[in-house]
Motif scaffolding. Structure first.
Motif, PDB file in Angstrom:
ATOM      1  N   TYR A 202       1.016  -1.219  -0.102  1.00 28.61           N
ATOM      2  CA  TYR A 202      -0.047   0.118   0.045  1.00 28.61           C
ATOM      3  C   TYR A 202       0.899   1.072  -0.026  1.00 28.61           C
ATOM      4  O   TYR A 202       1.902   1.125   0.080  1.00 28.61           O
ATOM      5  CB  TYR A 202      -0.810   0.164   1.130  1.00 28.61           C
ATOM      6  CG  TYR A 202      -0.200   0.339   2.588  1.00 28.61           C
ATOM      7  CD1 TYR A 202      -0.500   1.580   3.094  1.00 28.61           C
ATOM      8  CD2 TYR A 202       0.519  -0.727   3.153  1.00 28.61           C
ATOM      9  CE1 TYR A 202      -0.059   1.754   4.473  1.00 28.61           C
ATOM     10  CE2 TYR A 202       1.109  -0.461   4.272  1.00 28.61           C
ATOM     11  CZ  TYR A 202       0.699   0.809   5.258  1.00 28.61           C
ATOM     12  OH  TYR A 202       1.384   1.058   6.282  1.00 28.61           O
ATOM     13  N   SER A 203       0.363   2.441  -0.025  1.00 26.18           N
ATOM     14  CA  SER A 203       1.159   3.561  -0.502  1.00 26.18           C
ATOM     15  C   SER A 203       2.145   3.932   0.905  1.00 26.18           C
ATOM     16  O   SER A 203       3.053   4.306   0.724  1.00 26.18           O
ATOM     17  CB  SER A 203       0.270   4.810  -0.416  1.00 26.18           C
ATOM     18  OG  SER A 203      -0.583   5.038   0.762  1.00 26.18           O
ATOM     19  N   GLY A 204       1.876   3.317   1.896  1.00 20.77           N
ATOM     20  CA  GLY A 204       2.658   3.341   3.198  1.00 20.77           C
ATOM     21  C   GLY A 204       3.744   2.799   3.654  1.00 20.77           C
ATOM     22  O   GLY A 204       4.460   2.581   4.505  1.00 20.77           O
ATOM     23  N   GLY A 205       3.815   1.556   2.771  1.00 21.58           N
ATOM     24  CA  GLY A 205       4.599   0.471   2.743  1.00 21.58           C
ATOM     25  C   GLY A 205       4.137  -0.999   2.618  1.00 21.58           C
ATOM     26  O   GLY A 205       3.415  -1.268   1.696  1.00 21.58           O
ATOM     27  N   ASN A 206       4.350  -1.762   3.428  1.00 21.68           N
ATOM     28  CA  ASN A 206       3.692  -3.088   3.267  1.00 21.68           C
ATOM     29  C   ASN A 206       3.156  -3.747   4.557  1.00 21.68           C
ATOM     30  O   ASN A 206       3.735  -4.018   5.375  1.00 21.68           O
ATOM     31  CB  ASN A 206       4.903  -4.344   2.871  1.00 21.68           C
ATOM     32  CG  ASN A 206       4.391  -5.516   2.157  1.00 21.68           C
ATOM     33  OD1 ASN A 206       3.840  -6.419   3.005  1.00 21.68           O
ATOM     34  ND2 ASN A 206       4.421  -5.878   0.978  1.00 21.68           N
ATOM     35  N   LEU A 207       2.264  -4.279   4.445  1.00 20.44           N
ATOM     36  CA  LEU A 207       1.286  -4.720   5.827  1.00 20.44           C
ATOM     37  C   LEU A 207       1.208  -6.617   5.828  1.00 20.44           C
ATOM     38  O   LEU A 207       0.558  -6.749   6.680  1.00 20.44           O
ATOM     39  CB  LEU A 207       0.064  -4.349   5.567  1.00 20.44           C
ATOM     40  CG  LEU A 207      -0.732  -4.332   4.742  1.00 20.44           C
ATOM     41  CD1 LEU A 207      -1.755  -5.733   4.265  1.00 20.44           C
ATOM     42  CD2 LEU A 207      -2.285  -3.412   4.750  1.00 20.44           C
ATOM     43  N   THR A 208       2.112  -7.039   4.833  1.00 22.47           N
ATOM     44  CA  THR A 208       2.076  -8.541   5.086  1.00 22.47           C
ATOM     45  C   THR A 208       3.211  -8.808   6.172  1.00 22.47           C
ATOM     46  O   THR A 208       4.381  -8.682   5.969  1.00 22.47           O
ATOM     47  CB  THR A 208       2.651  -9.422   3.783  1.00 22.47           C
ATOM     48  OG1 THR A 208       1.490  -9.072   2.732  1.00 22.47           O
ATOM     49  CG2 THR A 208       2.428 -10.950   4.066  1.00 22.47           C
ATOM     50  N   LEU A 209       2.700  -9.193   7.376  1.00 21.91           N
ATOM     51  CA  LEU A 209       3.992  -9.512   8.372  1.00 21.91           C
ATOM     52  C   LEU A 209       4.764 -10.820   8.014  1.00 21.91           C
ATOM     53  O   LEU A 209       5.899 -10.592   8.250  1.00 21.91           O
ATOM     54  CB  LEU A 209       2.926  -9.764   9.793  1.00 21.91           C
ATOM     55  CG  LEU A 209       3.908 -10.384  11.004  1.00 21.91           C
ATOM     56  CD1 LEU A 209       4.641  -9.194  11.305  1.00 21.91           C
ATOM     57  CD2 LEU A 209       2.944 -10.459  12.137  1.00 21.91           C
ATOM     58  N   THR A 210       4.150 -11.694   7.464  1.00 26.30           N
ATOM     59  CA  THR A 210       4.593 -13.045   7.182  1.00 26.30           C
ATOM     60  C   THR A 210       3.852 -14.030   6.393  1.00 26.30           C
ATOM     61  O   THR A 210       2.665 -13.611   6.348  1.00 26.30           O
ATOM     62  CB  THR A 210       5.413 -13.991   8.514  1.00 26.30           C
ATOM     63  OG1 THR A 210       5.959 -14.999   8.010  1.00 26.30           O
ATOM     64  CG2 THR A 210       4.121 -14.209   9.369  1.00 26.30           C
ATOM     65  N   SER A 211       4.256 -14.720   5.777  1.00 27.03           N
ATOM     66  CA  SER A 211       3.342 -16.018   5.252  1.00 27.03           C
ATOM     67  C   SER A 211       3.851 -17.469   5.676  1.00 27.03           C
ATOM     68  O   SER A 211       5.036 -17.520   5.697  1.00 27.03           O
ATOM     69  CB  SER A 211       3.453 -15.953   3.581  1.00 27.03           C
ATOM     70  OG  SER A 211       3.034 -14.497   3.096  1.00 27.03           O
TER      71      SER A 211
END
Length: 357
Positions: A277-286
């Motif tokens: 997203y515009s402010g970064g990445n919100l996937t903590l881990t997978s």
């Protein structure tokens, strides 16, 4: 056989570069669109061994379970120098498509036809019994038949690790789990995640909801909206394409200026790209599941050594059959995850497969 999986994710890594661009569904009786070729006409071999797959609901472009299987098959064809006709898929929109798609695949004369997902188990069993000379594979279930090989995973072990990551990351002490369709397979994800969270801090609240779908992204977004509004700041989904809605909701909230840092934990393949997203990445881990690589290995063995029907092959952390990405974890969280991984592999931690076990 399982000792061959030490480098399972390394074997399957090239599959991530291949796009889903081929296949048929139950209503399509024509030929499929060829996959993009990475070999030249001068070096491409005519496939002497062909693989077909029938998807679970959610489609081959679900960015999760079905897609990881298809990417593995494409990589298999590419690495063997075969043409696009060496692999194909038949897309299922719902359970009514399973048997027609399996029968279409039989008519196409594939050497092995894989049913991708536990929901196909009954259809594979029925069709296999009527076609004893055709070889099948089933993912995430067991079909006891001489012409079927079963490929299963200790998803609970990887889910435990992302639970540890969530517990070391949450600022609200409330996290969520969204499952697709309840059953023995998704039970493992839920059980492992909850146990991993509670191993760090039993006081952390884990809200569990099921979408009863693997394809409806709108339901995923709706459930995620409720969880985030109720105070959860991290959601782990094990729900196929439903999870796309979870990522959408988290990104929308972050774009709107959420006071909390919201996170999503992906499933089956590295879903970091979905967290942009515009402010970064919100996937903590997978949590990772080597479906495609397991298909590659089982297929190579069948081609080179003969089909081993009736086997149930189970892949866990010890075999590198499941795992996690470092993603956007803090150093503290990543260290805790690595320590937990070592304890699971050594047997010091035994992860339950059933919620409440």
């Amino acid at each position: 056989m399982t000792t061959k999986l030490r480098n399972l994710f390394a074997i399957g890594a090239s599959a991530m570069l291949l796009a889903a661009c081929q296949g048929q569904d139950a209503s399509d009786t024509g030929s499929s669109t060829p996959a993009d070729d990475t070999t030249t006409p001068d070096t491409e071999e005519t496939a002497e061994f062909k693989l077909g797959m029938v998807t679970d609901e959610g489609g081959v472009d679900d960015r999760s379970f079905n897609q990881s299987a298809w990417e593995g098959m494409q990589a298999w064809a590419d690495e063997n120098g075969y043409g696009a006709d060496a692999v194909d898929y038949f897309q299922s929109n719902d359970a009514q498509d399973f048997v027609p798609n399996l029968n279409q695949a039989i008519q196409a004369e594939f050497d092995i036809i894989y049913g991708v997902g536990f929901q196909l188990a009954e259809a594979v069993e029925d069709v296999a019994s009527s076609n004893p000379n055709q070889h099948f594979g089933i993912i995430d279930s067991v079909v006891e038949a001489d012409n079927v090989i079963s490929l299963n995973f200790r998803d609970n072990e990887a889910a435990y690790l992302v639970g540890v990551a969530a517990a070391h990351t949450t600022e609200t002490n409330k996290v969520g789990f969204i499952g697709g369709i309840a059953g023995p397979v998704i039970d493992k994800f839920e059980a492992g995640f909850v146990e991993g969270v509670k191993s760090v801090d039993p006081a952390i609240e884990v809200e569990v909801r099921y979408a009863e779908s693997f394809s409806d992204a709108a339901i995923g977004q709706q459930i995620a909206a409720g969880m985030y509004s109720a105070g959860a700041d991290i959601i782990y989904h094990a729900s196929g394409a439903v999870g796309n809605g979870v990522f959408t909701e988290a990104a929308d909230l972050m774009e709107s200026g959420s006071e909390e840092q919201l996170w999503v934990i992906g499933v089956d393949r590295d879903q970091e790209e979905l967290g942009e997203y515009s402010g970064g990445n919100l996937t903590l881990t997978s949590s990772l599941k080597g479906v495609g690589a397991a298909i590659q290995l089982a297929s190579n063995e069948a081609r080179d050594e003969g089909f081993q029907g009736g086997e149930n092959l189970i892949y866990g952390l010890a075999e590198d059959g499941v795992g996690v990405t470092e993603g956007n974890m803090s150093e503290e969280a990543w260290t805790a995850v690595q320590e937990a991984m070592e304890s699971i592999i050594s047997g010091d931690i035994e992860v339950p497969e059933t919620p409440g076990e």
